[in-house]
Design an enzyme around this catalytic site. Structure first.
Site, PDB file in Angstrom:
ATOM      1  CD  GLN A 103      60.236   6.720  79.071  1.00 40.11           C
ATOM      2  OE1 GLN A 103      61.355   6.248  79.020  1.00 40.11           O
ATOM      3  NE2 GLN A 103      59.221   6.129  78.478  1.00 40.11           N
ATOM      4  CG  HIS A 121      63.535  11.270  81.245  1.00 38.99           C
ATOM      5  ND1 HIS A 121      63.431  10.380  80.195  1.00 38.99           N
ATOM      6  CD2 HIS A 121      63.779  10.519  82.347  1.00 38.99           C
ATOM      7  CE1 HIS A 121      63.610   9.138  80.648  1.00 38.99           C
ATOM      8  NE2 HIS A 121      63.804   9.202  81.954  1.00 38.99           N
ATOM      9  CB  CYS A 153      72.828  34.379  91.624  1.00 43.04           C
ATOM     10  SG  CYS A 153      72.847  32.847  90.688  1.00 43.04           S
ATOM     11  CB  SER A 192      62.420   1.618  73.002  1.00 43.91           C
ATOM     12  OG  SER A 192      63.129   2.504  73.834  1.00 43.91           O
TER      13      SER A 192
HETATM   14  P1  OAD Z   1      62.778   5.580  71.961  1.00 42.80           P
HETATM   15  O1  OAD Z   1      63.259   6.392  70.794  1.00 42.80           O
HETATM   16  O2  OAD Z   1      63.739   4.666  72.623  1.00 42.80           O
HETATM   17  O3  OAD Z   1      61.544   4.695  71.529  1.00 42.80           O
HETATM   18  C1  OAD Z   1      60.466   5.214  70.810  1.00 42.80           C
HETATM   19  C2  OAD Z   1      59.457   4.100  70.639  1.00 42.80           C
HETATM   20  O4  OAD Z   1      58.319   4.651  69.996  1.00 42.80           O
HETATM   21  C3  OAD Z   1      59.929   2.922  69.786  1.00 42.80           C
HETATM   22  O5  OAD Z   1      59.629   1.717  70.477  1.00 42.80           O
HETATM   23  C4  OAD Z   1      59.113   3.049  68.497  1.00 42.80           C
HETATM   24  O6  OAD Z   1      58.762   1.783  67.969  1.00 42.80           O
HETATM   25  C5  OAD Z   1      57.869   3.760  68.990  1.00 42.80           C
HETATM   26  N1  OAD Z   1      57.175   4.592  68.003  1.00 42.80           N
HETATM   27  C6  OAD Z   1      57.694   5.376  67.030  1.00 42.80           C
HETATM   28  N2  OAD Z   1      56.739   6.045  66.378  1.00 42.80           N
HETATM   29  C7  OAD Z   1      55.565   5.686  66.945  1.00 42.80           C
HETATM   30  C8  OAD Z   1      54.193   6.031  66.729  1.00 42.80           C
HETATM   31  N3  OAD Z   1      53.832   6.905  65.797  1.00 42.80           N
HETATM   32  N4  OAD Z   1      53.265   5.466  67.525  1.00 42.80           N
HETATM   33  C9  OAD Z   1      53.613   4.562  68.478  1.00 42.80           C
HETATM   34  N5  OAD Z   1      54.864   4.201  68.727  1.00 42.80           N
HETATM   35  C10 OAD Z   1      55.847   4.745  67.989  1.00 42.80           C
HETATM   36  O7  OAD Z   1      62.161   6.636  72.989  1.00 42.80           O
HETATM   37  P2  OAD Z   1      61.871   6.458  74.555  1.00 42.80           P
HETATM   38  O8  OAD Z   1      61.427   5.080  74.872  1.00 42.80           O
HETATM   39  O9  OAD Z   1      60.980   7.578  74.912  1.00 42.80           O
HETATM   40  O10 OAD Z   1      65.951   9.803  78.168  1.00 42.80           O
HETATM   41  O11 OAD Z   1      63.287   6.705  75.169  1.00 42.80           O
HETATM   42  C11 OAD Z   1      63.395   6.745  76.571  1.00 42.80           C
HETATM   43  C12 OAD Z   1      64.478   7.674  76.997  1.00 42.80           C
HETATM   44  O12 OAD Z   1      65.685   7.334  76.317  1.00 42.80           O
HETATM   45  C13 OAD Z   1      64.280   9.124  76.607  1.00 42.80           C
HETATM   46  O13 OAD Z   1      63.379   9.805  77.455  1.00 42.80           O
HETATM   47  C14 OAD Z   1      65.677   9.655  76.774  1.00 42.80           C
HETATM   48  C15 OAD Z   1      66.499   8.527  76.197  1.00 42.80           C
HETATM   49  O14 OAD Z   1      67.690   8.251  76.876  1.00 42.80           O
HETATM   50  C16 OAD Z   1      66.680  10.865  78.610  1.00 42.80           C
HETATM   51  O15 OAD Z   1      67.059  11.724  77.850  1.00 42.80           O
HETATM   52  C17 OAD Z   1      66.946  10.866  80.071  1.00 42.80           C
END
Ligand code: OAD
Length: 251
Positions: A103, A121, A153, A192
């Site tokens: 993502q 994404h 363009c 998350s």
């Molecule tokens: P989040 O910021 O929602 O979640 C990050 C996750 O990583 C959390 O569950 C943390 O507990 C975990 N975390 C943090 N540090 C860590 C580490 N060192 N090791 C392991 N886990 C760790 O990010 P995403 O789930 O990626 O979409 O968010 C999904 C999407 O939400 C993104 O791609 C973005 C946003 O809307 C778009 O922009 C389309």
């Protein structure tokens, strides 16, 4: 946490795995110094990502949106892959097939050497012509002109990323669903697991019989359903699993 981890049962599963799928989120890049999406450091000036990463914001003020992306590109461009990204890249040699579905838009998996990547994404280093749809890579930080224009363009270029309210590429989504439903093991790392449709991929995999291995600092809504739910930093847990895998002879 990492030192006390009993990887035995997981290693047994991994030794039998031939198709491994890996779904990553912002947490995999946290140890590289890139703030996670739902962390507290997401603000730029007085704006929130939800106000800037939208088609409406871009049509109203492309310069403002590009200034934000230019700022983010400047930060991300200085970051390096961490041990978690590197283990994932190495696993392309360890397992017969590794498919990485991410993502993240930061390009750190590529920088670590991963090849078989499906970016749900988009990618912050790619620019897309708003008229022609052509996609080009651009690593300039800062950008030479803001907003950047299509050299062919003259139309506005936009970041090749998925904004709030936009759909994912159907091709990439279909492929990700297929890879999820065909894998033996799916790692779900640093996400998350709340943003759809990515959050449903582990369920596709699980329903098709794959083992789910979650690695996250905190519990998520997926944790209860995962076969292995490992708490800790992915930059520590993944090297530990990799070490165990290397030194445990196949039964
Ligand atoms: P989040 O910021 O929602 O979640 C990050 C996750 O990583 C959390 O569950 C943390 O507990 C975990 N975390 C943090 N540090 C860590 C580490 N060192 N090791 C392991 N886990 C760790 O990010 P995403 O789930 O990626 O979409 O968010 C999904 C999407 O939400 C993104 O791609 C973005 C946003 O809307 C778009 O922009 C389309």
């Amino acid at each position: 946490m990492a030192e006390k981890l009993d990887t035995g049962p997981l290693i047994e599963v991994l030794q039998e795995a031939s198709r491994v799928a890996i779904l990553t989120g912002a947490g995999i890049s946290a140890e590289s110094g890139i703030p996670t999406f739902r962390g507290e450091e997401g603000l730029w000036k007085k704006y929130r990502p939800e106000e800037l990463a939208t088609p409406t914001a871009f049509s109203q003020d492309p310069k403002l949106v590009w200034e934000w992306y230019d700022w983010r590109r400047g930060i991300i461009g200085q970051k390096e892959p961490n041990p978690g990204h590197k283990v994932i890249a190495r696993w392309e040699e360890t397992f017969p097939t590794v498919s990485l579905i991410t993502q993240n838009i930061d390009g750190l998996h590529q920088k670590a050497g991963s090849k078989n990547i499906w970016e749900l994404h988009g990618n912050i280093w790619k620019l897309r012509c708003t008229e022609e749809g052509t996609i080009t890579e651009n690593y300039n930080t800062p950008l030479k002109e803001i907003p950047p224009l299509c050299p062919n363009c003259g139309a506005l270029l936009r970041p090749h990323v998925v904004w709030f309210g936009e759909s994912l590429s159907p091709t990439i989504l279909q492929k990700s669903i297929q890879l999820s439903s065909e894998c033996d093991v799916m790692f779900v790392i640093g996400t998350s697991a709340v943003v759809q449709p990515a959050a449903s991929l582990p369920f596709e995999a699980s329903e098709a019989g794959a083992k789910i291995v979650e690695i996250n600092l905190d519990p998520t809504s997926l944790s209860l359903y995962a076969d292995f739910s490992i708490r800790g930093k992915s930059g520590e847990i993944l090297p530990l699993i990799d070490e165990e895998l290397k030194k445990t002879p196949k039964a």
